[in-house]
Every structure is written in C-alpha cells, then in structure tokens.
Write an enzyme that holds these catalytic residues in place. Structure first.
Site, PDB file in Angstrom:
ATOM      1  N   LYS A  69      -1.211   7.763 -17.764  1.00 53.19           N
ATOM      2  CA  LYS A  69      -0.191   6.740 -17.485  1.00 53.19           C
ATOM      3  C   LYS A  69      -0.569   6.078 -16.175  1.00 53.19           C
ATOM      4  O   LYS A  69      -1.197   6.710 -15.314  1.00 53.19           O
ATOM      5  CB  LYS A  69       1.179   7.415 -17.333  1.00 53.19           C
ATOM      6  CG  LYS A  69       2.351   6.492 -17.465  1.00 53.19           C
ATOM      7  CD  LYS A  69       2.845   6.419 -18.902  1.00 53.19           C
ATOM      8  CE  LYS A  69       4.081   5.568 -19.051  1.00 53.19           C
ATOM      9  NZ  LYS A  69       4.616   5.603 -20.410  1.00 53.19           N
ATOM     10  N   SER A  78       5.312  -2.688 -31.816  1.00 55.31           N
ATOM     11  CA  SER A  78       5.349  -1.361 -32.442  1.00 55.31           C
ATOM     12  C   SER A  78       6.767  -0.953 -32.820  1.00 55.31           C
ATOM     13  O   SER A  78       6.968   0.062 -33.491  1.00 55.31           O
ATOM     14  CB  SER A  78       4.771  -0.318 -31.484  1.00 55.31           C
ATOM     15  OG  SER A  78       5.518  -0.304 -30.273  1.00 55.31           O
ATOM     16  N   GLY A  83      18.495  -2.690 -29.987  1.00 50.46           N
ATOM     17  CA  GLY A  83      17.458  -3.652 -29.620  1.00 50.46           C
ATOM     18  C   GLY A  83      16.311  -3.619 -30.613  1.00 50.46           C
ATOM     19  O   GLY A  83      16.517  -3.488 -31.834  1.00 50.46           O
ATOM     20  N   ASN A 124      13.120   7.167 -24.724  1.00 49.05           N
ATOM     21  CA  ASN A 124      12.219   8.066 -23.999  1.00 49.05           C
ATOM     22  C   ASN A 124      13.013   8.874 -22.977  1.00 49.05           C
ATOM     23  O   ASN A 124      14.003   8.387 -22.433  1.00 49.05           O
ATOM     24  CB  ASN A 124      11.145   7.250 -23.263  1.00 49.05           C
ATOM     25  CG  ASN A 124       9.969   6.917 -24.163  1.00 49.05           C
ATOM     26  OD1 ASN A 124       9.425   7.774 -24.843  1.00 49.05           O
ATOM     27  ND2 ASN A 124       9.581   5.640 -24.180  1.00 49.05           N
TER      28      ASN A 124
HETATM   29  P1  NAI Z   1      15.104  -2.900 -26.222  1.00 42.78           P
HETATM   30  O1  NAI Z   1      15.195  -3.312 -24.801  1.00 42.78           O
HETATM   31  O2  NAI Z   1      14.623  -3.862 -27.240  1.00 42.78           O
HETATM   32  O3  NAI Z   1      16.538  -2.379 -26.719  1.00 42.78           O
HETATM   33  C1  NAI Z   1      17.373  -1.570 -25.943  1.00 42.78           C
HETATM   34  C2  NAI Z   1      18.809  -1.946 -26.273  1.00 42.78           C
HETATM   35  O4  NAI Z   1      19.675  -1.040 -25.600  1.00 42.78           O
HETATM   36  C3  NAI Z   1      19.197  -3.351 -25.816  1.00 42.78           C
HETATM   37  O5  NAI Z   1      19.864  -4.019 -26.875  1.00 42.78           O
HETATM   38  C4  NAI Z   1      20.123  -3.097 -24.630  1.00 42.78           C
HETATM   39  O6  NAI Z   1      21.108  -4.107 -24.477  1.00 42.78           O
HETATM   40  C5  NAI Z   1      20.735  -1.766 -25.001  1.00 42.78           C
HETATM   41  N1  NAI Z   1      21.247  -0.975 -23.898  1.00 42.78           N
HETATM   42  C6  NAI Z   1      20.721  -0.803 -22.669  1.00 42.78           C
HETATM   43  N2  NAI Z   1      21.470   0.053 -21.943  1.00 42.78           N
HETATM   44  C7  NAI Z   1      22.486   0.438 -22.753  1.00 42.78           C
HETATM   45  C8  NAI Z   1      23.586   1.315 -22.585  1.00 42.78           C
HETATM   46  N3  NAI Z   1      23.779   1.972 -21.437  1.00 42.78           N
HETATM   47  N4  NAI Z   1      24.424   1.490 -23.621  1.00 42.78           N
HETATM   48  C9  NAI Z   1      24.237   0.834 -24.802  1.00 42.78           C
HETATM   49  N5  NAI Z   1      23.215  -0.016 -25.005  1.00 42.78           N
HETATM   50  C10 NAI Z   1      22.348  -0.205 -23.991  1.00 42.78           C
HETATM   51  O7  NAI Z   1      14.196  -1.568 -26.228  1.00 42.78           O
HETATM   52  P2  NAI Z   1      13.501  -0.875 -27.474  1.00 42.78           P
HETATM   53  O8  NAI Z   1      12.104  -1.325 -27.611  1.00 42.78           O
HETATM   54  O9  NAI Z   1      14.405  -0.966 -28.663  1.00 42.78           O
HETATM   55  O10 NAI Z   1      13.436   0.636 -26.992  1.00 42.78           O
HETATM   56  C11 NAI Z   1      14.592   1.457 -26.997  1.00 42.78           C
HETATM   57  C12 NAI Z   1      14.216   2.830 -26.444  1.00 42.78           C
HETATM   58  O11 NAI Z   1      13.193   3.407 -27.244  1.00 42.78           O
HETATM   59  C13 NAI Z   1      13.672   2.801 -25.014  1.00 42.78           C
HETATM   60  O12 NAI Z   1      14.096   3.976 -24.354  1.00 42.78           O
HETATM   61  C14 NAI Z   1      12.174   2.857 -25.221  1.00 42.78           C
HETATM   62  O13 NAI Z   1      11.511   3.437 -24.127  1.00 42.78           O
HETATM   63  C15 NAI Z   1      12.072   3.756 -26.437  1.00 42.78           C
HETATM   64  N6  NAI Z   1      10.842   3.600 -27.204  1.00 42.78           N
HETATM   65  C16 NAI Z   1      10.491   2.377 -27.716  1.00 42.78           C
HETATM   66  C17 NAI Z   1       9.312   2.243 -28.440  1.00 42.78           C
HETATM   67  C18 NAI Z   1       8.917   0.941 -29.049  1.00 42.78           C
HETATM   68  O14 NAI Z   1       7.995   0.939 -29.876  1.00 42.78           O
HETATM   69  N7  NAI Z   1       9.560  -0.169 -28.700  1.00 42.78           N
HETATM   70  C19 NAI Z   1       8.420   3.389 -28.673  1.00 42.78           C
HETATM   71  C20 NAI Z   1       8.920   4.638 -28.148  1.00 42.78           C
HETATM   72  C21 NAI Z   1      10.087   4.710 -27.425  1.00 42.78           C
END
Ligand code: NAI
Length: 348
Positions: A79, A147, A183, A262
C-alpha cells in the site's frame, strides 16, 4: 519513532521519500511478497504527522497481504500513502504523481499500485506514464473500468453464504437486509438483493440517493442514525469503516453483518463483541474481494468474464470455509480468516 514503528512490524520494507516541492511524505509499505508482488492502492491524505502516515501504510499494507491471500490471487500485500499538507490539484498533483511513480518504478515491480482514498483512474494514468506497475487506469489507458459492480456481486455471494450458515438456507427471498450506504457498491448490491426477493432497507447520508435507490427496487428508507437498530436478518455496511464498535454493536438487531466496507471493525476486539452478541460476521476483506479480483483478474491474469463470474461466486465458498473453520476451532470468523490466510502465505 520511525525506529519503534518499523521494529514492531512484521513487513518486508517501507520505502520513503520526502517530496520537497510539495512538502509531502511518500511511503510505500511492502508487507509481504511471499505470494507475489505487493498489490494495494495509493492513498492521498492529510495526516497530523509523518509518523501517523507511516503507521497507516504499515497497517494498510498488512491488511492487503491477508486480503490478496484470501482472494487467492498471486499477489502479496502493499500500500502507498502520500501524506500531503493539503490534497493537491492540477499541475501540482500531476507532478507529485510523476515523482511518486518514479519511486514505485525504483522498486522494480515488487509493488503494484492502484486507486485508493483520494486517488482516481486518471491519477493512475499519470502514474502509468512513468512506470508499468499500476492497475486501475482509465479504460482508454488499458484499465478495466470500475470494480464496484463486481464488488457488489462478490458481496451478494458472501451474503448468501452467511445466510446459509446462520439460517440453513442461502435464499435471500423473504429475508430483511439493511444496506448502509447505497453508492457505487451498495447501489448495485441492493438491486441484486431485491431481484433475489429480499426485503431491502436502505440508509444513506445522501437522502436523494437513498430515495432514488429505494424507489428503483421498492425498498424502505431509514435514517442513517437509526440504521443500526433496524430489525433485520443481515446488516450490510457499504459506507465507511469502523462502523462495528463498542457503541454500535449493542444497538444491532440482526443475525449477520456482511457488507463491502473496508475495515469495519474499529478494533480487533469488536470481532469478539459481535460473536458474544450472537451475530455472524463475514470478515470484510474476504467478502469485499471482488475489487481486487476485478483489477488483478482483468488487468494481470487475463481472465474472461466467465472466469470472473466463477471467482466472484468463489467468495461465497471461501466464506463458507471461514465459517466452518471458525465453528470447528471455536474462534471468531475474523480469527479463522486470519489463520487461513496465514497458512496460505506460510506455505508459499
Ligand atoms: P461510494 O462513495 O460510491 O458509496 C458510499 C456511500 O455511502 C455513499 O452513497 C455515501 O453517501 C454513503 N455514506 C457515507 N457515509 C455514510 C454514513 N455514515 N451512513 C450512511 N451512508 C453513508 O463508495 P463505494 O465504492 O460504494 O464503497 C463503499 C465501501 O466499500 C467503502 O468502504 C469502500 O472502501 C469499500 N470497498 C469498495 C470497493 C469498490 O470496488 N468500490 C472494493 C472494496 C471495498
């Protein structure tokens, strides 16, 4: 302080560089190359001190060793952290990334980077101008695109495996599943769950987004502050880290915690807290491996979409193995996953 941190860490090396033009510290943590080159993203963040950034890169690169081992891809754990005085934009950002790319290039392929917090595919395009050890570039630059949909598919398989272990059937039909964060991952996950007949409840701090997803699939919306005590079969954290902690675990009204976010556990002891509350926890780095499978599979390992489909389904099989091992050994699923990953690494 650097001495104490490095002496207490079981990783292979940390490469560090002070970037004089921006006043940033660059850290590349290479925790293990036992299974292949260290693979993990580049985080750009403002830290209180370089020491905090070093601690973070060591912790995050260790986590990648276990994640990649459990995903069964030929990569170790690495990382990077760029500890910046403020997140740069424009030309300053590009030049910082080019100098950072030179640092990665100097490691000769023992570390392969990708996106993480505050870095995007266009940033990886910049890195790729100076070194080939990068995944997650834009599709115009040969990258594999987002992804997130594959991560959602992996989480869906993981939820099914968790249901099977908790209830004796992996069928989501009729189960209530609360998704926190709809999201890039939580949105398509909600679609998959609804298609499979689950009753979905969604919560998002972006209320428009929550409303739109709920309307699309016929889900209920709850306030993000109330999502923890929503009665459900599965609570699926898909927003931010550290959501499982001493304050939230007693509020949970679910049988299973299984989601994409994560670093869901605020402390390792929170795995015990969940187990004591009778809640089955799907270790985050096992269930959210779709992201690394997508990048490594399409950009390095030449997988077809059929192979990807099979490997994403395999996340469910891996989780079943984790749950069975945990039950057999009388440990938490988090400890069982750690042990299984350790065995894969040690036998390499
Ligand atoms: P994103 O940013 O697209 O979606 C996150 C969503 O959570 C947003 O709609 C946001 O408004 C909402 N949010 C933030 N804080 C919040 C809270 N306290 N309560 C309710 N909703 C809240 O991110 P994404 O890509 O969907 O990732 C989500 C999680 O999955 C993250 O922790 C990321 O590290 C993890 N992750 C994502 C991967 C990927 O391929 N995108 C792969 C592995 C893990």
């Amino acid at each position: 302080m650097f001495e104490d941190l490095l002496r207490g860490w079981d990783g292979e090396l940390v490469a560090m560089r002070f970037d004089r033009p921006t006043g940033s510290w660059m850290f590349v943590g290479l925790h293990s190359t036992a299974l292949g080159p260290g693979f993990g993203g580049t985080r750009v963040k403002v830290y209180e001190s370089p020491e905090d950034a070093l601690r973070d890169v060591m912790r995050l690169s260790s986590a990648m060793t276990f994640k990649n081992a459990m995903a069964d891809i030929p990569f170790g754990g690495g990382k990077s952290v760029l500890a910046v005085p403020s997140v740069p934009t424009g030309r300053a950002r590009r030049e910082l990334l080019l100098r950072y790319a030179d640092l990665i290039a100097s490691l000769g392929g023992s570390y392969v980077t990708a996106c993480d917090m505050n870095t995007t595919s266009p940033d990886m395009d910049v890195v790729s101008e100076r070194c080939p050890y990068v995944m997650g570039t834009t599709e115009e630059h040969g990258g594999s695109g987002t992804s997130a949909p594959d991560t959602a598919i992996g989480v869906f398989h993981g939820i099914r495996a968790s249901l099977a272990h908790a209830f004796g059937s992996d069928d989501p039909s009729g189960r209530t599943i609360a998704v926190e964060g709809v999201g890039a991952v939580g949105g398509p996950l909600t679609d998959l769950l609804a298609e499979a007949g689950a009753k979905v409840v969604v919560a998002d701090i972006d209320s428009d987004r929550a409303g739109a997803v709920a309307a699309r699939v016929g889900a209920d919306v709850v306030d993000p502050s109330a999502v923890f005590e929503t009665p459900c079969d599965v609570f699926s954290p898909c927003a931010t880290g550290a959501v499982m902690n001493a304050a939230t675990i007693p509020r949970l009204r679910c049988r299973v915690v299984a989601g994409a976010a994560n670093n869901q556990l605020a402390t390792p002891e929170d795995a015990d807290g969940l187990a004591s509350a009778g809640i089955l926890y799907a270790p985050d780095y096992v269930i959210n491996a779709g992201g690394v499978l997508h990048l490594a599979g399409y950009e390095r390992l030449g997988w077809t979409s059929e192979q990807m489909t099979a490997r994403l389904a395999g996340i469910g099989d891996t989780l079943r193995q984790v749950f069975e091992t945990a039950e057999r050994d009388g440990v938490t699923p988090a400890a069982a996953a750690q042990g299984l990953a350790r065995r894969r690494i040690d036998s390499a």
